[in-house]
Scaffold this active site. Sequence first.
Site, short mmCIF file in Angstrom:
data_model
loop_
_atom_site.label_atom_id
_atom_site.label_comp_id
_atom_site.label_asym_id
_atom_site.label_seq_id
_atom_site.Cartn_x
_atom_site.Cartn_y
_atom_site.Cartn_z
CD GLU A 103 -1.54 -2.37 1.83
OE1 GLU A 103 -0.31 -2.60 1.95
OE2 GLU A 103 -2.42 -3.20 2.14
CE LYS A 156 5.75 -0.63 -6.73
NZ LYS A 156 7.16 -0.24 -6.91
CB ILE A 206 23.86 -2.57 -17.83
CG1 ILE A 206 24.84 -1.39 -17.76
CG2 ILE A 206 24.20 -3.56 -16.76
CD1 ILE A 206 26.28 -1.74 -18.04
CD GLU A 244 18.08 -7.67 -18.32
OE1 GLU A 244 17.58 -7.56 -17.18
OE2 GLU A 244 19.31 -7.51 -18.54
CD1 TRP A 259 20.72 -9.29 -3.51
CD2 TRP A 259 20.43 -8.85 -5.68
NE1 TRP A 259 21.42 -8.13 -3.80
CE2 TRP A 259 21.25 -7.83 -5.13
CE3 TRP A 259 20.11 -8.78 -7.04
CZ2 TRP A 259 21.74 -6.78 -5.88
CZ3 TRP A 259 20.61 -7.73 -7.79
CH2 TRP A 259 21.41 -6.73 -7.21
CG HIS A 292 19.95 6.19 -10.23
ND1 HIS A 292 18.81 5.42 -10.14
CD2 HIS A 292 20.97 5.32 -10.13
CE1 HIS A 292 19.14 4.15 -9.98
NE2 HIS A 292 20.45 4.07 -9.98
#
Length: 759
Positions: free
Chosen positions: A22, A24, A438, A491, A568, A701
Site C-alpha cells: 500500500e 508503494k 547493461i 529483458e 538476493w 538516476h
Amino acid sequence: MGAFRSVSVATLGFPRIGPRRELKTALETYWSGASELTTLLGTAAGLRESTWLCQRDLGADIVPSGDFSFYDHVLDTSVMVGAVPARYDWNGGAVDHATYFAMARGAPGVTAGEMTKWFDTNYHYLVPEFTPDQYFTLAGTKALDEYQEAKRLGIDTRPVLLGPVTFLLLGKMSHGGGDPLALLPRLLPVYAEILSRFAAMGVSWVQMDEPALVLDLSDAARAAFAEAYTYLTQAVPAVQLMLTTYFGALADNLATALALPVHGLHVDLVRAPEQLAQVLEGARPDLVLSLGVIDGRNVWRADLSKLLDHLEPVSLARREIVLAPSCSLLHVPVDLERETALDPDVASWLAFAVQKVTELKVLAVALTDGRDAVRGALEASDRAAASRQVHEKIHDQTVRARVAGMNQTQARRSSSFETRRVQQHESLNLPPFPTTTIGSFPQTPEVRRARAGHARGTLSDAGYTEFLREETARTVRWQEEAGLDVLVHGEFERNDMVQYFGEQLSGFAFTKYGWVQSYGSRCVRPPIIFGDVSRPVPMTVEWWQYAQSLTKRPMKGMLTGPVTILNWSFVRDDQPRSETCFQIAFAIRDEVLDLEKAGAAMIQIDEAALREGLPLRRAGWGRYLQWAVEAFRIASSGVADVTQIHTHMCYSEFNDIIAAIGAMDADVISIETARSKMELLDAFAGYAYPAEIGPGVYDIHSPRTPAVGEMVTLLEAARTRLKDDQIWVNPDCGLKTRKWDEVEPAIANMVAAARALRG
Ligand SMILES: Nc1nc2c(c(=O)[nH]1)N[C@@H](CNc1ccc(C(=O)N[C@@H](CCC(=O)N[C@@H](CCC(=O)N[C@@H](CCC(=O)O)C(=O)O)C(=O)O)C(=O)O)cc1)CN2
Ligand SMILES: [Zn+2]
C-alpha cells in the site's frame, strides 16, 4: 523488574511497505502528482495502526514505533537531527515532505543523496552527508509523533532510534573529508533532547539500534560508544535504553558493549548463537538481555523445541529476558498465510514476519508456563523440522554428485585472456570504444500490465509472448538506429533479474506477495531456495535467439550469475551457502553452454551482488571471495576461447577486492563509475587489470540528459587510467527503472561521445 523468570516478547521493527505494498502505491501516486499529500499521510497512518495492532494481537509485549518510514530510516535520522545538506535550501525549521523527498529522490536542480546498501542486506539507505562545521538541531519530530500516535490508539510502544554512533559511521563528510565521529559531541545533545521529550511523554524504554557494533571497529569508534552512552544515560536517566545489535557477533566489541551504562542489550543469536554464553557470563546481573533467537533475515520456520533446549537454562537464572527476532523484520515478507499457491510442503517449512511473532510468543509461553502449555505448536514445529530434514523435494543426488565432482578444469577457461582476446577481436570486429548497455530497458507500465494480465489469465500465453516479441523487436530496431555496437534484448520478459531465474530453476520456490523493500518504494520478491538446484530446461535461449534473429550486430546473452542469485534470494540454512552457490553455478553453466550452442558470441553474466555479499567482518572476506569467484568461474568457463564473457557489477568500490575481480577472469566487465567521476578506475589501473572494462559514463538516476561533452570528459578521464583498447562505452546500470524519453536522448549522446573519441 528483576522478577524471577520474566520473559517478554519484543519486535524490533516490522515491514512498512504494507501487506499489499500500500505504501508503494501511495508514494508513487503522490510523486506522480495524482494524489494529495493528505492521501499519502492517511495511507501511512492506516498502515502504522494496523501494524501496531497486528503485532499486539499476535502477542508481542513490546511493539516498536518509529520503524515506519516514507523512504528510509537512515534518512529519517538525518532529518531528525537536521543533517540536511545545503543544496536543499532548508530554512532550518521543521523539514517538510518536499525537502525530505528531494533528499531521497532528487528534485529539479538538486541531486538526491547517495544510496548504498544497509550492511549485508538488499535494503539501501541514504548516506548521511556531513560537513566539518556540521551543526545539529532537532529538526524532525517523527519519532515523537509516532509514539504519541500509537499511544492514542492505546499502545504504549518502545520507540526505535538509529543510535548516534552507527548513524555517524554510516555517513560521510563532504568537502575534503574528515572523520564523522568527530561530530559526536555536537550530535549527542540532540539525541538527549529527543530522549527527554520521550521521558516527558512517559516513555520507559527506547530501542537504540547500534548495528555498527558487529563490525570491525577502530579504538576511536569503541571510545565513541562509551562517550555516547555515558552522556545519554546521564543526561536522561528516566529513559532506559535497549542497546540493539544485529547482523552478527559482537566478538571483539563485546567488552565495549557490556561496559556501556545502558539498561538492556539485544544480541543476534541467529547469526552468532555462540555469543550467548559470553554475554551471559559478562553481563551485569541487572542488564536486561534481549535474545534475538528468531531469524529476521530469512524465511525458515524455527525449530522451537531445539531453541527451548537452549533457552530454558537461561530463563531459570534471575534475570529479565526479552525474546525477539534477530533484527528488524523489515527484511522478510509480511504474511505466509496469503501464499496460497505455495507448495504445501515448502510452506510448512516457512515463517514470514507475522509467523515469526507467533513463534516468539510460543517460546515465551513455554518458558513461563512450561512446554505443555504450547504442546500443539511445538509438535507442529517438530514435524516441520523433521520433514525438512528428509524430504525428497530437497535432496537431488545428481546435483550433489555434480558439485562433489567439481574439478579445476571446469573452473578454468582453456586459454589465457591474451589468447582469447585475439580470437574474440578477430571474430567480433568491433570499432574502438565499442558501445553497449547493461541489459535492461524501461519496464514501462505497459510491460508490467501485460505481465500482470498474463499472470491473472486475462492475457493468453500467445498474447503475452506476442507483446514481448514486439517490445523486444522495437528495442532492437531502436538500438540499431541509435548506433549501438553490441545490442541487448531488453529483458522485458523478466519481472526481476533474480526472480525470473528462480521461477525456472528446480529447488526454488517463489511467492506471490512476498515483497521486501529494496529502497524507497522499490521492492523485490526474493525467491526461496529450499532444495538442491538444477535447471530442467533452457531459460533464456529462445528470447536470445529471437532477438539475435532481428539483427546482424552481436546480441549479448544475458544471465544473472550464481553469487547474485544466491545473495538476493532466501537461502536454505541446512548447508553452507557455498554449496548452494556451486549448485546454482552449474545450472547457469548449463545455460551459458546452451546460449553458446545457439550461436551467442557474447554472454553477460551479471554479478551485481558479488561485492555486497562480502562478510561484514574482514576476517571472512578471503574465504567468501574464494568460493564466490570459483562459482562464477564454474558458471562461465565452459565456453570456447572465442566466446566473450561479460560480467557486470554495481556498487563498484573495488579497491580492496580488485584481485578477486581479476580472478573472475571475465573478458569484459561493466561497472558503475559515472558518479565517482571515474576515480573507481584507479583500482583497475593500479592492479594492471588486463581485461576490458566498460565504465559507466552517465548516471542513469539523474533525470537530466547527459551532454556529449560530459561523457567525453569522463571517457578522457578513463583513458588516463586504462589503455584505449580496454575501454567500452556504456551507461551505469538501472535503465529498467527509467522512462524511454529519458533513455533515448541519453543513449544517443553516449553513442556520439564514443564516436567523438574514435574521430
Ligand atoms: N533482486 C534485485 N535486487 C536488486 C536489484 C534488482 O534489480 N533486483 N537492483 C538493485 C536496486 N534495487 C532494485 C530493486 C527493485 C527494483 C524494482 O524496480 N522493483 C519493482 C518490482 C519488480 C518486479 O518484480 N516486478 C514484477 C511485478 C510488477 C508489479 O508490481 N505488478 C503489479 C501489477 C502491475 C499492473 O497491473 O500494472 C502487481 O503485481 O500488483 C513484474 O514486473 O512483473 C518495483 O518495486 O516496482 C529496482 C531496483 C539492488 N538490488
Ligand atoms: Zn547493476
